[in-house]
Design a protein around this motif. Structure first.
Motif, mmCIF file in Angstrom:
data_model
loop_
_atom_site.group_PDB
_atom_site.id
_atom_site.type_symbol
_atom_site.label_atom_id
_atom_site.label_comp_id
_atom_site.label_asym_id
_atom_site.label_seq_id
_atom_site.Cartn_x
_atom_site.Cartn_y
_atom_site.Cartn_z
ATOM 1 N N GLU A 40 0.827 -1.199 0.000
ATOM 2 C CA GLU A 40 0.000 0.000 0.000
ATOM 3 C C GLU A 40 0.865 1.254 0.000
ATOM 4 N N ALA A 41 2.015 1.175 0.684
ATOM 5 C CA ALA A 41 2.924 2.322 0.685
ATOM 6 C C ALA A 41 3.462 2.584 -0.717
ATOM 7 N N VAL A 42 3.772 1.508 -1.435
ATOM 8 C CA VAL A 42 4.217 1.659 -2.824
ATOM 9 C C VAL A 42 3.093 2.245 -3.667
ATOM 10 N N ALA A 43 1.891 1.731 -3.436
ATOM 11 C CA ALA A 43 0.750 2.179 -4.239
ATOM 12 C C ALA A 43 0.393 3.626 -3.963
ATOM 13 N N GLY A 44 0.878 4.173 -2.838
ATOM 14 C CA GLY A 44 0.571 5.562 -2.542
ATOM 15 C C GLY A 44 1.209 6.535 -3.511
ATOM 16 N N THR A 45 2.313 6.143 -4.122
ATOM 17 C CA THR A 45 2.968 7.010 -5.096
ATOM 18 C C THR A 45 2.724 6.551 -6.523
ATOM 19 N N HIS A 46 2.817 5.238 -6.750
ATOM 20 C CA HIS A 46 2.484 4.673 -8.050
ATOM 21 C C HIS A 46 2.166 3.192 -7.831
ATOM 22 N N ARG A 47 1.350 2.651 -8.681
ATOM 23 C CA ARG A 47 0.905 1.277 -8.498
ATOM 24 C C ARG A 47 1.351 0.430 -9.684
ATOM 25 N N PRO A 48 2.450 -0.330 -9.531
ATOM 26 C CA PRO A 48 2.874 -1.221 -10.610
ATOM 27 C C PRO A 48 1.799 -2.249 -10.926
ATOM 28 N N THR A 49 1.811 -2.734 -12.153
ATOM 29 C CA THR A 49 0.838 -3.733 -12.564
ATOM 30 C C THR A 49 0.886 -4.931 -11.630
ATOM 31 N N GLY A 50 -0.285 -5.322 -11.120
ATOM 32 C CA GLY A 50 -0.385 -6.491 -10.253
ATOM 33 C C GLY A 50 -0.134 -6.219 -8.791
ATOM 34 N N THR A 51 0.275 -4.989 -8.425
ATOM 35 C CA THR A 51 0.513 -4.686 -7.017
ATOM 36 C C THR A 51 -0.815 -4.549 -6.275
ATOM 37 N N PRO A 52 -1.015 -5.361 -5.205
ATOM 38 C CA PRO A 52 -2.259 -5.226 -4.454
ATOM 39 C C PRO A 52 -2.300 -3.887 -3.727
ATOM 40 N N GLY A 53 -3.336 -3.106 -3.982
ATOM 41 C CA GLY A 53 -3.435 -1.807 -3.345
ATOM 42 C C GLY A 53 -4.821 -1.547 -2.829
ATOM 43 N N PHE A 54 -5.428 -2.573 -2.217
ATOM 44 C CA PHE A 54 -6.828 -2.445 -1.863
ATOM 45 C C PHE A 54 -7.048 -2.053 -0.415
ATOM 46 N N VAL A 55 -5.979 -1.811 0.357
ATOM 47 C CA VAL A 55 -6.176 -1.421 1.759
ATOM 48 C C VAL A 55 -6.994 -0.141 1.838
ATOM 49 N N ALA A 56 -6.638 0.836 0.978
ATOM 50 C CA ALA A 56 -7.339 2.110 1.007
ATOM 51 C C ALA A 56 -8.817 1.971 0.645
ATOM 52 N N GLU A 57 -9.166 0.907 -0.044
ATOM 53 C CA GLU A 57 -10.541 0.713 -0.487
ATOM 54 C C GLU A 57 -11.335 -0.150 0.487
ATOM 55 N N ASP A 58 -10.708 -0.589 1.581
ATOM 56 C CA ASP A 58 -11.352 -1.501 2.525
ATOM 57 C C ASP A 58 -11.420 -0.830 3.893
ATOM 58 N N PRO A 59 -12.587 -0.335 4.298
ATOM 59 C CA PRO A 59 -12.689 0.369 5.584
ATOM 60 C C PRO A 59 -12.253 -0.481 6.766
ATOM 61 N N TRP A 60 -12.553 -1.778 6.759
ATOM 62 C CA TRP A 60 -12.171 -2.656 7.874
ATOM 63 C C TRP A 60 -10.656 -2.709 7.994
ATOM 64 N N LEU A 61 -9.983 -2.886 6.865
ATOM 65 C CA LEU A 61 -8.525 -2.924 6.886
ATOM 66 C C LEU A 61 -7.930 -1.588 7.308
ATOM 67 N N ARG A 62 -8.485 -0.497 6.833
ATOM 68 C CA ARG A 62 -7.961 0.826 7.213
ATOM 69 C C ARG A 62 -8.029 1.025 8.718
ATOM 70 N N ARG A 63 -9.122 0.561 9.317
ATOM 71 C CA ARG A 63 -9.291 0.746 10.764
ATOM 72 C C ARG A 63 -8.361 -0.159 11.570
ATOM 73 N N HIS A 64 -8.123 -1.370 11.101
ATOM 74 C CA HIS A 64 -7.514 -2.385 11.962
ATOM 75 C C HIS A 64 -6.113 -2.830 11.555
ATOM 76 N N LEU A 65 -5.572 -2.322 10.468
ATOM 77 C CA LEU A 65 -4.306 -2.855 9.970
ATOM 78 C C LEU A 65 -3.181 -2.724 10.995
ATOM 79 N N ASP A 66 -3.092 -1.616 11.682
ATOM 80 C CA ASP A 66 -2.018 -1.455 12.665
ATOM 81 C C ASP A 66 -2.116 -2.513 13.765
ATOM 82 N N ARG A 67 -3.317 -2.745 14.256
ATOM 83 C CA ARG A 67 -3.527 -3.763 15.294
ATOM 84 C C ARG A 67 -3.203 -5.154 14.756
ATOM 85 N N LEU A 68 -3.608 -5.445 13.533
ATOM 86 C CA LEU A 68 -3.344 -6.754 12.928
ATOM 87 C C LEU A 68 -1.843 -6.979 12.751
#
Length: 331
Positions: free
Chosen positions: A158-186
């Motif tokens: 997701e950090a990579v995707a914040g500046t540019h998203r190479p083909t195939g790079t998973p960048g769905f954290v920003a699109e998932d409210p549950w992950l956005r809320r809990h990723l640090d704890r996880l």
């Protein structure tokens, strides 16, 4: 998935297998379940002798032959008295790897899981013999150190995707409210999985319904050591290692949630009778780590020759998220 069958093996491999069994193969009983594209069948010769034979080539999947060779090597380090079929023989021919085990007359648990079957497997796992101190089995922390990093891998992607998203790079954290809320704890939970899993017990480390056989007393072969009563036999020991038993217990229960027969809220519930109270803290950590692993894996490209693998991993990720939420580990 359609498995390879006996008639699909190269003639040279078939001749070698028939020679090891001792006579012309006259009957095949294919196994069900699993992800390998290779053959997995009980083969019976004209003289009545039989073996459960697995055969796969690098052309079908580049990693599978190495996994078979690993399984053959690890069998030498498994303790006596294990509820597992004995390795009869193995060989490599060109890019093929072949293993043969004593046949077990049993059946995989019907799905969704029945509680009695699930409890029987949990009891079997808790009763596994501790490996000899000189056994070559690796520690679970060593074996899975590069694998159980899913939440950290997602954060890095997701950090990579914040500046540019190479083909195939998973960048769905920003699109998932549950992950956005809990990723640090996880991530904090995931970072402590090695401490939670470290131990001296024997682990199967790939406990799914299709790696379990339920047997009856009269059908339990002498090649399967241990109790003479009917019960549980565990197969496919390619990831055998040392660690805390709770590692296998949580992985099995997560699979039972995915397959049906175990409710997400029961995995860590004190009243469910599935885990002991003293296992719950470690189980919560491992549940978070497994869920992160499967969440990361489901984002990756399909594996050649294993079309069912990514969909399974996606279902396991969803089951893990349900368990984490229902148990209150993440809220």
């Amino acid at each position: 998935m359609t498995r390879l069958v006996w008639d699909g093996l190269p003639d040279a491999v078939r001749r070698r297998v028939a020679g090891r069994i001792g006579s012309e193969i006259v009957h095949e009983a294919p196994a069900v379940g699993g992800f390998s594209p290779g053959m997995a069948s009980v083969l019976t010769g004209a003289d009545g002798r039989s073996a459960f034979v697995k055969a796969v080539s690098a052309e079908q999947n580049s990693y599978s032959p190495e996994l078979y060779r690993r399984e053959a090597a690890l069998h030498a380090g498994l303790p006596r008295g294990l509820p597992a079929p004995a390795l009869m023989w193995s060989f490599d021919y060109e890019d093929w790897s072949v293993l043969a085990f004593a046949p077990v007359h049993g059946a995989v648990p019907p799905l969704p899981w029945k509680r009695a079957h699930l409890l029987a497997v949990l009891d079997t796992v808790r009763g596994l013999t501790t490996p000899d101190p000189d056994s070559p089995l690796p520690g679970v922390d060593e074996l899975f150190r590069e694998e159980l990093t899913g939440w950290r891998s997602l954060a890095a992607a997701e950090a990579v995707a914040g500046t540019h998203r190479p083909t195939g790079t998973p960048g769905f954290v920003a699109e998932d409210p549950w992950l956005r809320r809990h990723l640090d704890r996880l991530i904090r939970l995931e970072e402590s999985w090695e401490d939670a899993a470290r131990g001296h017990g024997l682990l199967h480390a790939d406990l799914r319904a299709d790696n379990v056989l339920l047997t009856e007393a009269e059908d339990r072969p002498s090649a399967v050591t241990g109790s003479s009563e009917g019960g549980v036999v565990l197969v496919d020991w390619a990831y055998a290692c040392r660690g805390a038993t709770v590692f296998d217990l949580v992985y099995l229960l997560l699979g039972a949630v995915e397959a049906g027969g175990c409710r997400p809220e029961d995995v860590l519930s004190a009243g469910s009778g599935l885990l002991r109270k003293d296992e719950h803290d470690a189980a919560a950590v491992l549940l978070a780590a497994f869920t992160g692993w499967f969440t990361w894996l489901k984002t990756l490209p399909p594996v050649p020759g294993l079309p069912a693998l990514r969909p399974f991993q996606s279902r396991m990720a969803a089951a893990g998220r349900s368990c984490l939420t229902a148990s209150g580990v993440i809220h």
